[in-house]
Design a protein around this motif. Structure first.
Motif, PDB file in Angstrom:
ATOM      1  N   GLN A 177     -35.828  -1.625  39.711  1.00  0.00           N
ATOM      2  CA  GLN A 177     -35.720  -3.275  39.923  1.00  0.00           C
ATOM      3  C   GLN A 177     -36.904  -3.929  40.348  1.00  0.00           C
ATOM      4  OE1 GLN A 177     -32.693  -4.710  38.957  1.00  0.00           O
ATOM      5  NE2 GLN A 177     -33.491  -6.678  39.580  1.00  0.00           N
ATOM      6  N   TYR A 178     -37.535  -3.352  41.591  1.00  0.00           N
ATOM      7  CA  TYR A 178     -38.512  -3.998  41.957  1.00  0.00           C
ATOM      8  C   TYR A 178     -39.815  -3.842  41.024  1.00  0.00           C
ATOM      9  CZ  TYR A 178     -36.821  -5.124  46.479  1.00  0.00           C
ATOM     10  OH  TYR A 178     -35.754  -5.760  47.508  1.00  0.00           O
ATOM     11  N   VAL A 180     -39.998  -3.417  37.673  1.00  0.00           N
ATOM     12  CA  VAL A 180     -39.550  -4.134  36.421  1.00  0.00           C
ATOM     13  C   VAL A 180     -39.855  -5.398  36.737  1.00  0.00           C
ATOM     14  CG1 VAL A 180     -38.219  -4.526  34.821  1.00  0.00           C
ATOM     15  CG2 VAL A 180     -38.510  -2.228  35.479  1.00  0.00           C
ATOM     16  N   GLU A 181     -39.129  -6.222  37.833  1.00  0.00           N
ATOM     17  CA  GLU A 181     -38.693  -7.469  38.157  1.00  0.00           C
ATOM     18  C   GLU A 181     -39.867  -8.232  39.039  1.00  0.00           C
ATOM     19  OE1 GLU A 181     -36.657  -9.631  36.111  1.00  0.00           O
ATOM     20  OE2 GLU A 181     -35.872  -7.485  35.147  1.00  0.00           O
ATOM     21  N   LYS A 182     -40.337  -7.468  39.661  1.00  0.00           N
ATOM     22  CA  LYS A 182     -41.042  -8.153  40.767  1.00  0.00           C
ATOM     23  C   LYS A 182     -42.473  -7.773  40.898  1.00  0.00           C
ATOM     24  CE  LYS A 182     -37.242  -9.880  43.028  1.00  0.00           C
ATOM     25  NZ  LYS A 182     -36.853 -11.253  42.684  1.00  0.00           N
ATOM     26  N   ASN A 184     -44.403  -6.674  38.277  1.00  0.00           N
ATOM     27  CA  ASN A 184     -45.282  -6.915  36.769  1.00  0.00           C
ATOM     28  C   ASN A 184     -45.402  -5.459  36.097  1.00  0.00           C
ATOM     29  OD1 ASN A 184     -46.119  -8.372  34.831  1.00  0.00           O
ATOM     30  ND2 ASN A 184     -48.114  -9.046  36.094  1.00  0.00           N
ATOM     31  N   ALA A 186     -43.035  -3.770  34.336  1.00  0.00           N
ATOM     32  CA  ALA A 186     -42.025  -3.538  33.281  1.00  0.00           C
ATOM     33  C   ALA A 186     -42.362  -2.823  32.159  1.00  0.00           C
ATOM     34  CB  ALA A 186     -41.451  -4.692  32.720  1.00  0.00           C
ATOM     35  N   ASP A 200     -32.206  -0.573  30.328  1.00  0.00           N
ATOM     36  CA  ASP A 200     -31.316  -1.875  29.831  1.00  0.00           C
ATOM     37  C   ASP A 200     -29.987  -1.353  30.173  1.00  0.00           C
ATOM     38  OD1 ASP A 200     -33.381  -3.533  28.877  1.00  0.00           O
ATOM     39  OD2 ASP A 200     -32.988  -2.768  26.860  1.00  0.00           O
ATOM     40  N   SER A 203     -29.397  -1.078  34.168  1.00  0.00           N
ATOM     41  CA  SER A 203     -29.319  -2.292  35.065  1.00  0.00           C
ATOM     42  C   SER A 203     -28.522  -3.399  34.788  1.00  0.00           C
ATOM     43  CB  SER A 203     -30.970  -2.669  34.851  1.00  0.00           C
ATOM     44  OG  SER A 203     -31.027  -3.243  33.581  1.00  0.00           O
ATOM     45  N   LYS A 209     -25.823  -5.649  38.833  1.00  0.00           N
ATOM     46  CA  LYS A 209     -25.983  -7.088  38.742  1.00  0.00           C
ATOM     47  C   LYS A 209     -25.261  -7.782  40.184  1.00  0.00           C
ATOM     48  CE  LYS A 209     -25.973  -8.241  33.942  1.00  0.00           C
ATOM     49  NZ  LYS A 209     -25.038  -8.736  32.750  1.00  0.00           N
ATOM     50  N   VAL A 212     -27.884  -7.142  42.683  1.00  0.00           N
ATOM     51  CA  VAL A 212     -29.228  -7.875  42.464  1.00  0.00           C
ATOM     52  C   VAL A 212     -28.803  -9.469  42.972  1.00  0.00           C
ATOM     53  CG1 VAL A 212     -30.722  -9.231  40.976  1.00  0.00           C
ATOM     54  CG2 VAL A 212     -30.102  -6.429  40.934  1.00  0.00           C
ATOM     55  N   ASN A 216     -30.635 -11.687  46.101  1.00  0.00           N
ATOM     56  CA  ASN A 216     -31.448 -12.787  45.735  1.00  0.00           C
ATOM     57  C   ASN A 216     -30.766 -13.839  46.332  1.00  0.00           C
ATOM     58  OD1 ASN A 216     -33.130 -11.881  43.863  1.00  0.00           O
ATOM     59  ND2 ASN A 216     -31.987 -12.079  42.145  1.00  0.00           N
TER      60      ASN A 216
END
Ligand SMILES: N[C@@H](CCC(=O)N[C@@H](CS)C(=O)NCC(=O)O)C(=O)O
Lengths: 220, 220
Positions: A177-178, A180-182, A184, A186, A200, A203, A209, A212, A216
């Motif tokens: 998750q980190y 891919v999403e935070k 850069n 991915a 896909d 996650s 979800k 996450v 957040n």
């Protein structure tokens, strides 16, 4: 009614989120005791009694106190075989062996480089620490090799251990998750057809979800 | 139906599996894979272990990699033979599982480089390790052993009252390190409970049998 289980630690921690997603997959109600790492609460004597290394997470239910995220996940899955996602830790010895094998691959081969990368690329900037470029490069190269093995494996089967989503897949969610999403990164995952398809799929599970969302949410 | 282990007597991961087979009183065939010539990266071995590492394991139709996953498979499959190694009581099993994870997440990372410097360099190239590197790594291992000392002052073995996989996971690395150098030996034996535990686990019949059968560091 039995007291709900307690998880100590912030959802932003990768190891804590591994336990949370497991509890959600197993439909086990829990309460979260946040533990402020900024304030050093994880190094206080009372906390060290339940987690001798002064790390998060720790876990308690009416019977036992545990630490080490993967051990906690195994316990939750074994204790609740007929709740939530039934096949999470396998229902026969052969499947269990395959789950254990890929859980170990996660813990021994995937986790070391991916947790260093998550720290260097996501947490170091937040903590205003200098990034170590050489370390980043070295661990990216290691992770690429691991993901090449995964790409082959996921060309043979839908999930790592076989046809079903299991602890072996689940254990990869937090670090990935980190990255891919935070961080850069991915492309490391999506540029590989099977790994991208797998990411896909795992996650977008409602359990993840929800974790996450917790990560957040603004801190209370 | 024969059990086959592809590996080498200088590989701690291979030895972990052989110790487990010995504790379970099982016969096996060891197929020697030469780390010195890079045989573990040959196409034939890559088909057995896509990560290009040893050991790889076969039991009839079952093929597995990852030493710790292999051991859990052996323990479940041959539950009625030899030493129990994993409790059938869920609570006891969870305790064992915590310390199995501590080995894999803490002890292994703290000792990998030491094993390389103090043992593998000698076994593979007949070279001495780098004293400066070793000196740098000792304090962290010492702090980890302090947590072990506290644990072992409460219970005879890491996972509780009985010898289990949690202890067995550690044995090859402890054997190699304590025999490599007096400094290392002292590090373990300076702590009374760790010291008693080390002596105990290294003198188990299965351990003696595996290490004397293949005099692993002859001429080293
Ligand atoms: N996590 C693996 C680790 C295996 C491992 O590190 N094997 C070493 C020998 S002890 C190896 O094959 N090294 C050669 C390499 O990685 O290229 C396991 O426990 O089976």
């Amino acid at each position: 009614m039995a007291t709900p289980v307690t998880v100590y630690g912030p959802p932003l921690s990768t190891a804590v989120s591994r336990v949370l997603v497991c509890l959600l997959e197993k439909d086990v109600p829990f309460q979260l005791v946040p533990i402020s790492m900024a304030k050093g609460e994880h190094k206080k004597p009372d906390y060290l009694k339940i987690q001798p290394f002064g790390q998060v997470p720790a876990f308690q239910d009416d019977e036992i106190t545990l630490f080490e995220s993967r051990a906690i996940c195994r316990y939750i899955a074994e204790k609740n075989p007929s709740k939530g996602t039934m096949g999470l830790f396998g229902t026969n010895p052969l499947v269990k062996a395959s789950i254990d094998q890929w859980l170990e691959a996660e813990s021994q081969s995937f986790n070391p480089p991916s947790s260093i990368l998550a720290f260097q690329l996501v947490f170091a900037p937040r903590m205003k620490l200098k990034q170590d470029e050489a370390l980043i490069k070295q661990n990216e190269a290691k992770l690429v090799k691991v993901l090449d093995v995964y790409e082959n494996r996921l060309g043979e089967s839908r999930y790592l251990a076989g046809d079903e989503f299991t602890l072996a897949d689940l254990s990869h969610l937090p670090n990935t998750q980190y990255l891919v999403e935070k961080a850069n990164r991915a492309e490391l995952f999506t540029s590989r057809k099977n790994v991208g398809r797998w990411w896909d799929e795992i996650s977008s599970r409602p359990s993840w979800k929800k974790v996450v969302e917790m990560q957040n949410a603004p801190p209370q | 139906m024969a059990i086959k282990v592809y590996g080498s007597m200088i590989s701690t991961a291979t030895l972990r599996v052989l110790l487990c087979l010995a504790e379970k009183d099982l016969d096996y065939e060891l197929i020697f894979i030469d780390l010195a010539t890079g045989e573990h990266k040959s196409p034939h071995m890559l088909s057995n272990n896509p990560f290009g590492q040893i050991p790889a394991f076969e039991d009839g139709d079952i093929k597995l990699i990852e030493s710790r996953a292999i051991m859990q498979y052996i323990v479940r499959k041959y539950a009625d033979k030899g030493t129990e190694l994993m409790s059938s009581d869920p609570k006891k099993m969870a305790e064992q599982s915590v310390w199995m994870e501590v080995e894999s997440q803490k002890f292994e990372p703290a000792t990998t480089k030491l094993i390389w410097e103090l043992c593998m360099k000698r076994f593979l190239f007949g070279k001495k390790g780098d004293d400066a590197v070793v000196a740098e790594l000792l304090p962290a291992l010492g702090r980890l052993l302090d947590v072990y000392e506290a644990r072992l002052s409460e219970s005879k073995y890491l996972g509780g009252d009985g010898f289990s996989l949690a202890d067995l996971y550690h044995v090859p690395v402890i054997k190699f390190l304590t025999e490599a150098e007096t400094k290392m030996k002292k590090l373990f034996h300076a702590r009374p409970h760790v010291s008693a535990w080390v002596t105990d686990v290294l003198s188990r019949p299965a351990c003696l049998k595996v290490f004397c059968k293949h005099a692993y560091c002859k001429g080293g």
